[in-house]
Design an enzyme around this catalytic site. Structure first.
Site, mmCIF file in Angstrom:
data_model
loop_
_atom_site.group_PDB
_atom_site.id
_atom_site.type_symbol
_atom_site.label_atom_id
_atom_site.label_comp_id
_atom_site.label_asym_id
_atom_site.label_seq_id
_atom_site.Cartn_x
_atom_site.Cartn_y
_atom_site.Cartn_z
ATOM 1 N N GLY A 319 34.151 42.367 36.228
ATOM 2 C CA GLY A 319 32.927 41.774 35.697
ATOM 3 C C GLY A 319 32.497 40.574 36.525
ATOM 4 C CB SER A 320 30.588 37.557 35.580
ATOM 5 O OG SER A 320 29.588 38.348 34.971
ATOM 6 C CB THR A 321 36.132 37.199 37.153
ATOM 7 O OG1 THR A 321 36.474 38.576 37.212
ATOM 8 C CG2 THR A 321 36.206 36.711 35.713
ATOM 9 C CG PHE A 322 33.840 41.267 42.140
ATOM 10 C CD1 PHE A 322 35.078 41.459 42.763
ATOM 11 C CD2 PHE A 322 32.703 41.730 42.797
ATOM 12 C CE1 PHE A 322 35.163 42.092 43.986
ATOM 13 C CE2 PHE A 322 32.791 42.370 44.025
ATOM 14 C CZ PHE A 322 34.026 42.561 44.620
ATOM 15 C CE LYS A 323 27.550 37.998 37.866
ATOM 16 N NZ LYS A 323 27.079 37.500 36.563
#
Lengths: 616, 378
Positions: A319-323
């Site tokens: 999810g957004s932890t990959f951004k």
């Protein structure tokens, strides 16, 4: 007279012939004796030694497993075992009847014992029952006169004092199965247990030690007559873990607020894992004497899979932890810098496909820090469209995603970083632009384990160095691993920019995890929330405004949070994943808050102390 | 021949007999008995109890008997040959009827102070009777088949009786000792060939009708000991291991692991040679066999020195009997022939065999003492 002379002549001749024959027989016997004793001596010597020398093994104590402060995590307890010596038993039925007054013996167990009795010589003790408690032992000892041939002996059995919370790390031991059989003589010890999972399995060779042996002279029926030589056993090595048992317990308690969650806490510079939790846990002591079928079924069928170590084997879309990865790929490629802004209208359209931002109304014009702070999806959609999947995948791999990190317990999963080749190999079809766009926010094919997310965060905050997580700090006092720190080639200003974005997540009111910020001065953390879809949100659901919390548990989003602290000079990192926890910032971030505060208070890396040292 | 010319007499008084006693022969007999004492001492794990001390006592008793037997006039023995034979036969029949059961074979009579094995007595008295018979048969008469009917019966009756017991070893020994006297009396070679052929032809019949299962087993095991290493073949396999592991010089006195640890069966009786050769090696085994050869040579010299046919046949017949024990026993423990249960004379534990053998030596000594007798043919 002449007759007598004739007779004497005949007699003499015949006597000589007979005498010669006898000497010939003696010669033959001597030749045979010489053949046996000289020509064949070696062979018969070997057979004779084989006859007379018996081996008996001496048990070695399994090595202790402790936490980083020496708190025992796996120890050996007394194990009282009842044996019987067949040659001293007159009436088995009566004996078993008497024994049943003190211990539970099923008919099946009695059958097994009878088979053992038949298999061994009559004076070799046969195990009747192990794991006797004090009362049973005392009862049997007291009634020995009525139990001819029975004796009780003390052995060792593995015990896990902190049972549930360290079960996934330490693992457990069990009886040796056929595949695990090697020629190590210790395996034939009665009651020998081999490591089945976790540290117990990974360091089994060191932990099990070496069996000693006594060479004894035995007689024709195998009874020992005297000791010839003795080689003492060598106890197993003591394995000290990087884990802090108290922190581990604390984290496990924090995670237990949720139905199914996992967390990894580690040192960003050394790779030492301070806590590695998978909730719910299980009691490894259940396996000591063989788990009952009901208990086993219960563990197997539990929806939260307690036997799985989700911290290393749970694969989730990040999810957004990959951004941060997408951002660093963009920075590296030069398509963005600190000042580059993109406009978010709440939706991004590529061809006929619409890609929504989690905020339907959009974030308006935003730069990188703002995009991380508020977790704007469109910002990353736009840069990924320019980058393409290969550059993003390359960046992801630099941070340890998509590959096993080599932590020293079995069962680690590699996660998944997709690219063109992977797509072609897996599906035989071409990579689509839309797939790049969802990958930019950690959705689609991307998968990562909590351990990978923690490692990724560590490499972000330690200046871009390839540390790898590990659990065994030392074996018998010797360091178990040398950390190799290789630069992954990311300019410091890129990393600093991303970290500033992560700090904004918790330290600014507009940040998604502002509510979960650490307020205690000096302990503040930065981080990034993530909420990853398990099931695609349908158009109908979006139109009807169905809340994710209302879906069945299995269909709800995973909640993730990665964090680092303290904010000025990050040393600790953690990753928290709450399965189907719905909201990264609302559910996972508060757990990370508790954990990061606790690890700093415990000062495991000795930062506070070091500061004081430098002051002096 | 000089002496033959000098003294040819038909009577001697006690003093003359004592002066004629062959002390060196007695010395070598005693040496063998002493070897037996130490072997039995070792068999008991370094203890004179239970076997070695009794061996010594038996030898003491036997020695007195030997001297008495030797002192009795040879003419008396000649006269007693047939009555003693009849007594021996009677004892065998008694054993058959009311003997005690031991080792699955009825073999001994309890005399109160010892168990007497009539078959051991029989081995001696058969030779006595045959020597008596053939001493009066001329070389020409030997070729007449009618002459052989009586000696064949003399051999046949006890052989059948011990076969019934069943004691194959003793039966074979009686037949072979008897054959030796036939041979020494000048029976044509061709007849032996015929008898041997006949015996071979008898084997399948004997196998079918006369041999007991345990005897068949022993033969089958002998032919293929590895077939049954823990059953009947166990004894012979372990015996070979013991011998072989002894090597050239042996494991040392009291250090024979095979026997001390009970891998060796019947170590104090039939397998005593194995124990001895395990502890003393090839050298010890050869020395012991050398001692037996010394006793054999004495027997031959005494026979050649005797001036009467009865004495010559008796001395060689008894020497042959003694060597038969040795040959059968040693061949057996080395796996050359099936296990038949024959002890090693003067070494193995066991009363009857020792007394029987010493009785035999007493008679040989008697032949030596009375070597110048010229006994009348008729």
């Amino acid at each position: 007279m002449s007759n007598d002379t004739d007779r004497f002549k005949v007699f003499s001749r015949r006597a000589m012939v007979l005498g010669a024959a006898k000497l010939a027989v003696f010669g033959g016997l001597a030749a045979r004796l010489g053949y046996l004793q000289i020509a064949e001596q070696k062979r018969f010597q070997t057979l004779s030694d084989k006859n007379r020398i018996g081996h008996r093994l001496l048990a070695a104590s399994r090595g202790q497993i402790t936490d980083r402060f020496g708190v025992p995590l796996a120890v050996n307890n007394q194990n009282f075992r009842a044996f019987l010596i067949p040659e001293q038993v007159e009436d088995y039925d009566l004996l078993f009847k008497n024994l049943r007054q003190f211990v539970v013996l099923t008919d099946f167990e009695i059958e097994e014992i009878k088979i053992d009795i038949k298999r061994q010589s009559r004076f070799t003790p046969v195990l009747v029952k192990e794991g006797l408690n004090w009362e049973q032992t005392a009862q049997i000892e007291f009634h020995l006169p009525e139990l001819p041939g029975v004796f009780v002996e003390e052995g060792e059995v593995r015990n896990y004092p902190i049972s549930d919370s360290t079960a996934h790390i330490v693992g457990y031991v069990g009886r040796v199965n056929e595949n695990e059989m090697t020629d190590d003589p210790i395996m034939s010890m009665p009651g020998f247990r081999i490591g089945k999972t976790g540290i117990e399995k990974e360091y089994d060779l060191a932990l099990r030690g070496h069996a000693g042996s006594i060479r004894t002279e035995v007689n024709a029926v195998g009874r020992e007559i005297r000791e010839l030589e003795r080689e003492d056993s060598k106890d197993g090595a003591r394995v000290m873990l990087t884990i802090d048992a108290e922190l581990q317990n604390y984290c496990q308690t924090v995670l237990a607020k949720e139905k199914s969650a996992s967390a990894v806490v580690m040192d960003a510079y050394t790779g030492e894992v301070y806590a590695l939790c998978s909730s719910p846990g299980f009691d490894p002591n259940l396996f000591t004497y063989g788990i009952s079928t009901e208990q086993w079924e219960e563990l197997l069928n539990h929806p939260a899979l307690p036997l799985n170590n989700k911290a290393i084997a749970g694969s989730y879309p990040p999810g957004s932890t990959f951004k941060m990865i997408t951002a660093l790929a963009g920075l590296k490629d030069g398509i963005i810098d600190a000042n580059t802004t993109h406009y978010c209208s709440g939706v991004h359209t590529v061809g006929r496909d619409k890609f929504h931002c989690h905020k339907l109304s959009g974030h308006g014009n935003t730069n990188l820090i703002g995009a991380l702070q508020q977790s704007c999806d469109v910002y990353f959609y736009k840069i990924s469209e320019q980058l393409g999947i290969e550059k993003i995948a390359d960046m992801a791999r630099r941070f340890g995603l998509g590959e096993k990190l080599g932590i020293d317990i079995p069962g680690e999963r590699s996660g998944l970083v997709p690219d063109h080749d992977w797509k072609r190999g897996r599906y035989g079809s071409k990579w689509q632009l839309g797939e790049t766009i969802v990958a930019s926010i950690g959705q689609g094919y991307l998968l990562a384990t909590p351990l990978q997310l923690a490692t990724m965060t560590a490499r972000l905050v330690n200046g871009g160095k390839t540390i790898s997580p590990y659990l065994a700090k030392s074996i018998d006092g010797k360091p178990a691993r040398q950390q190799k720190m290789v630069d992954i080639g990311i300019p410091k200003n890129h990393l600093d920019l991303v970290i500033r974005g992560m700090n904004a997540v918790t330290m600014s009111k507009k940040g998604t995890a502002w509510d979960a910020r650490i307020k205690e001065s000096g302990f503040e953390m930065g981080g990034k929330s993530g909420t990853s879809q398990v099931k695609r949100i349908t158009r109908a659901q979006r139109a009807a405004g169905v809340k994710n919390e209302d879906l069945p548990w299995k269909d709800r989003h995973h909640a993730l949070f990665v964090a680092h602290a303290p904010i000025n000079d990050p040393r600790y990192v953690c990753a928290v994943v709450v399965e189907h926890g719905v909201g990264g910032s609302s559910v996972a971030a508060p757990l990370a808050h508790d954990i990061m505060l606790e690890v700093q208070r415990r000062d495991l890396a000795g930062i506070t102390k070091k500061d004081e040292d430098t002051k002096i | 021949m000089k002496q033959a010319a000098v003294g040819q007499k038909d009577s001697m008084n006690i003093t003359e007999r004592i002066f004629q006693f062959n002390w060196s022969y007695l010395f070598f007999i005693t040496v063998v008995a002493v070897v037996g004492y130490f072997a039995l001492y070792s068999a008991a794990g370094g203890d004179s109890d239970p076997w070695a001390s009794r061996h010594a006592i038996r030898y003491g008793i036997g020695l007195v008997g030997l001297i008495i037997v030797a002192m009795i006039d040879l003419k008396v023995w000649q006269a007693l040959a047939y009555p003693l034979y009849a007594l021996g036969l009677l004892l065998l029949i008694i054993v058959e009827i009311k003997g005690q059961i031991g080792m699955g074979a009825q073999r001994w009579i309890n005399l109160g102070f010892m168990n007497l094995q009539p078959s051991e007595v029989m081995k001696i008295v058969v030779i006595l009777a045959l020597a008596r018979y053939f001493s009066r048969v001329t070389v020409e008469e030997v070729r007449n088949p009618k002459t052989l009917l009586v000696p064949l019966a003399l051999i046949g009756m006890p052989t059948l009786l011990v076969l019934i017991q069943p004691d194959l070893g003793t039966a074979l020994m009686i037949i072979m000792a008897g054959a030796a006297i036939f041979f020494l009396s000048g029976l044509p070679y061709i007849w032996f060939a015929g008898a041997a052929g006949g015996a071979l032809a008898m084997i399948p019949i004997a196998w079918q009708f006369f041999l007991h299962d345990y005897q068949k087993n022993r033969v089958m095991t002998f032919l293929n000991p590895e077939n049954d290493p823990l059953g009947t073949g166990y004894h012979i396999t372990q015996s070979k291991i013991a011998l072989g592991s002894g090597g050239l010089t042996g494991k040392g006195f009291l250090e024979g692991t095979q026997s001390r640890l009970n891998f060796l069966p019947e170590k104090q009786t039939d397998f005593i040679f194995t124990l001895f050769a395990e502890e003393w090696g090839f050298i010890g085994g050869c020395v012991l066999m050398g001692l037996f050869i010394v006793l054999m040579i004495y027997g031959y010299l005494i026979a050649f020195r005797s001036n009467n046919s009865f004495g010559r046949l008796l001395a060689l017949g008894l020497t042959t009997n003694f060597l038969l024990y040795v040959f059968i026993n040693i061949s057996m423990v080395m796996g050359l022939i099936p296990v038949v249960g024959v002890p090693l004379p003067m070494i193995s534990n066991g009363g009857s065999a020792m007394l029987s053998v010493l009785f035999g030596f007493g008679l040989i000594m008697c032949v030596y003492i009375h070597r110048d007798y010229k006994l009348l043919r008729r």
